[in-house]
Design a protein around this motif. Structure first.
Motif, short mmCIF file in Angstrom:
data_model
loop_
_atom_site.label_atom_id
_atom_site.label_comp_id
_atom_site.label_asym_id
_atom_site.label_seq_id
_atom_site.Cartn_x
_atom_site.Cartn_y
_atom_site.Cartn_z
N GLU A 224 0.82 -1.22 0.00
CA GLU A 224 0.00 0.00 0.00
C GLU A 224 0.85 1.27 0.00
N TYR A 251 -3.07 -1.97 -9.40
CA TYR A 251 -3.43 -2.65 -8.15
C TYR A 251 -3.15 -4.15 -8.23
N ARG A 469 -6.44 -3.10 5.90
CA ARG A 469 -6.66 -3.79 4.61
C ARG A 469 -5.72 -3.27 3.54
N SER A 470 -5.62 -4.01 2.45
CA SER A 470 -4.91 -3.59 1.25
C SER A 470 -5.89 -3.52 0.10
N LYS A 471 -5.67 -2.57 -0.81
CA LYS A 471 -6.51 -2.48 -2.01
C LYS A 471 -5.96 -3.33 -3.16
N SER A 472 -4.82 -3.98 -2.94
CA SER A 472 -4.27 -4.88 -3.95
C SER A 472 -5.07 -6.18 -3.90
N PRO A 473 -5.75 -6.55 -4.98
CA PRO A 473 -6.66 -7.71 -4.93
C PRO A 473 -5.97 -9.04 -4.65
N SER A 475 -3.50 -9.40 -2.49
CA SER A 475 -2.97 -9.41 -1.13
C SER A 475 -3.85 -10.28 -0.24
N SER A 478 -6.53 -8.25 1.32
CA SER A 478 -7.32 -7.40 0.43
C SER A 478 -8.77 -7.32 0.92
N SER A 479 -9.33 -6.12 0.77
CA SER A 479 -10.73 -5.91 1.16
C SER A 479 -11.20 -4.60 0.56
#
Length: 588
Positions: A224, A251, A469-473, A475, A478-479
């Motif tokens: 992130e 992402y 959370r991470s925005k990287s799908p 990860s 991710s969420s």
């Protein structure tokens, strides 16, 4: 293969008859039989002498021929016998292993470009030849995710800081730079990274690609921190991606496992360099349940170190120095006093196991706690009772190590993980920052009970951390929900020996331990392994289950679609990733 005796019996009735009956024919009724026997015995004796004399000459001749054909070196009689010795490796063969020594490959293709044009040329040539060159960083991943015997590319020579923007608090670097190098370079600009993993020797490209993380319920995984990247792809050359430029690929590629392109440059969001106060103290499960929500909310960084077969949980809190007016920096005990119980146990164990300390070994008073723990475990690593004693000694060590410590964030957030080890770390959702659901503590309660029920020789510590959370799908954390938090729990078994048989036994013990947690906890808590720690099962049915679980959690179809577009010949993949994310065709 059948025994020789059985095969001879099957072969012919005559052979079978002779073998089963040493006197197969009836004695003839001949007069003066005793005279014939005397003459026959004499002839038979002469024949036997000639036969065995011939054997002796034959053996002697073979020995002489062998000696003169393959003469021993002059010092051969002084050398110890060896059952087997590997042939020397060719000069062009590179042997690469991960830090724990759990995964190793030998390859003739190991490329280290010095610039993006060099990297572009290497990928273009490899793609035309369909030659695999898997990106590998510092080799710290416990599962060797970057290794491939078919070929590798490493960016250790691309390790420069390219630009620092002090006002925007950003830094642009070549992806081969190590975290420690980058942190040192940022000092003069008054900047540092937002968070750190336990160690600082990872290459930046590697640490973001596998979704590495530090701890802190408000702090996301390290991917992130990435603002933009340049990735060099086999099919489309160099692509720059960011939130503004091709955001979907940006992402996806932030935690792309090195399969969508070789990360060549990274721009990171930094923060002001700051000091932290670390407070370490010993608690227990009941006290943690009462305070857990409060501690998660109040502390910038927090982790728990659970010690199996004890009621001890070590709590480590880290906060900016500005929050503390006058922390008590002195500990109640000196380091020697804290180590006393562990050293005594080691001396007692040497006597119990009848082990004499080698003359060239360092004095135990010079060893750190983790070094001494390794030596203790090495005496009997799979004996549960022995491991319990070591764990209790560790609990006592932490009780005598309570106190405060002040230092720069990159120094404080590091953690001595110990020696070589097997590790499995899972990540699972545990509510939101506003409303933690306490499943993280439920998970630990079940895990500790499972260890005791199954008599697992589980060493300490079991480290529990948290991230936002991470925005990287891709990860594990991710969420789509900004307020979600995730807990990360790592189980370990140390490899404190170089003895192959003992390491094999420990490995089997670890995978049994891991299987117990997998079958009991993972589905119930929606837990998924860290990408640098996931292991691929050998059993086809088990592999199919893993593939199915990954498909339910991650956008595997979108991930594979991007792989086909950017790396159609799959030159950046390896056997592990091919099994986790199978494609219909197999071009390489």
């Amino acid at each position: 293969m059948q025994p020789l005796f059985s095969r001879l019996l099957r072969r012919s009735p005559l052979v079978r008859h002779h073998l089963l009956n040493p006197n197969p024919y009836p004695k003839p009724n001949i007069p003066h039989l005793h005279l014939l026997r005397t003459v026959s015995s004499s002839s038979s004796a002469d024949s036997d002498i000639r036969k065995y004399a011939g054997y002796f000459v034959l053996v002697l001749g073979c020995g002489a021929a062998t000696y003169y054909s393959f003469p021993f070196p002059a010092d051969a009689k002084h050398k110890k016998a060896q059952i087997f010795k590997y042939a020397p490796l060719p000069d062009d063969l590179h042997t690469v292993s991960n830090w724990s020594g759990t995964h190793e490959v030998a390859t003739r293709v190991f490329i280290q470009p010095e610039s993006i044009p060099d990297l572009e040329k290497a990928l273009k040539e490899a793609n035309e030849k369909r030659q695999r060159i898997r990106p590998v960083g510092s080799g710290l991943s416990p599962n060797g995710i970057g290794l491939s015997r078919l070929g590798m590319v490493n960016l250790a020579l691309m390790d420069k800081v390219l630009d620092v923007n002090k006002e925007a608090k950003t830094v642009r670097v070549q992806a081969g730079i190590r975290v420690s190098q980058l942190v040192d370079a940022l000092k003069e600009h008054g900047l540092t990274l937002q968070n750190f993993a336990s160690i600082r020797e990872q290459q930046i490209g590697g640490i973001i690609q596998v979704g590495a993380h530090g701890t802190g319920a408000k702090l996301p995984p390290i991917d992130e921190q990435v603002i933009s990247m340049k990735i060099v792809t086999p099919a489309k050359g160099t692509i720059e991606v960011s939130k503004e430029k091709n955001p979907e690929l940006f992402y996806l590629a932030r935690c792309g496992l090195g399969t969508l392109g070789v990360v060549a440059e990274v721009t990171l969001q930094c923060v002001e360099r700051h000091e932290l106060v670390e407070h370490t103290f010993v608690s227990n499960a009941d006290e943690i349940k009462k305070n857990h929500k409060k501690w998660l909310a109040e502390n910038k960084h927090i982790k728990y170190l659970w010690i199996p077969y004890t009621d001890t949980v070590v709590v480590v809190k880290c906060n900016p120095l500005s929050k503390w007016k006058s922390p008590k920096l002195t500990s109640k005990y000196t380091n020697d006093e804290a180590m006393q119980h562990v050293r005594n146990l080691y001396r007692e164990s040497l006597v119990k196991y009848r082990v004499e300390q080698a003359a060239d070994e360092p004095d135990i008073n010079e060893l750190s706690f983790t070094e001494l723990r390794d030596k203790l475990l090495a005496l009997d690593p799979l004996n549960k009772d022995h491991v319990v004693k070591v764990n209790k000694a560790e609990a006592e060590y932490w009780k005598r190590s309570e106190g405060y410590r002040v230092g720069w964030s990159d120094e404080i957030l590091g953690f001595d993980c110990g020696g070589q080890q097997w590790v499995s770390e899972t990540c699972f959702p545990t509510g939101s920052f506003a409303k933690p659901n306490m499943k993280d503590l439920d998970y630990m309660e079940e895990l500790m009970k499972l260890i005791e029920k199954e008599h697992v020789p589980a060493p300490a510590p079991i480290e529990q951390r948290w991230t936002a959370r991470s925005k990287s799908p891709m990860s594990p954390a991710s969420s789509p929900n900004e307020d979600d938090i995730f807990s990360w729990v790592g189980i370990i078994m140390y490899l404190p020996t170089t003895d192959p048989r003992q390491r094999k036994d420990i490995t089997e013990g670890f995978f049994h331990y891991r299987h117990l947690t997998q079958s009991t906890l993972w589905d119930h808590y929606s837990a998924f392994e860290h990408w640098a720690k996931i292991e691929v099962p050998k059993d086809k049915e088990e592999l199919a289950k893993v593939q199915d679980r990954l498909r339910k959690r991650f956008p595997v179809d979108a991930f594979n679609k991007a792989r086909k577009e950017l790396d159609p010949n799959r030159i950046l993949s390896n056997a592990k990733l091919d099994k986790l994310f199978p494609l219909l065709e197999s071009p390489v």
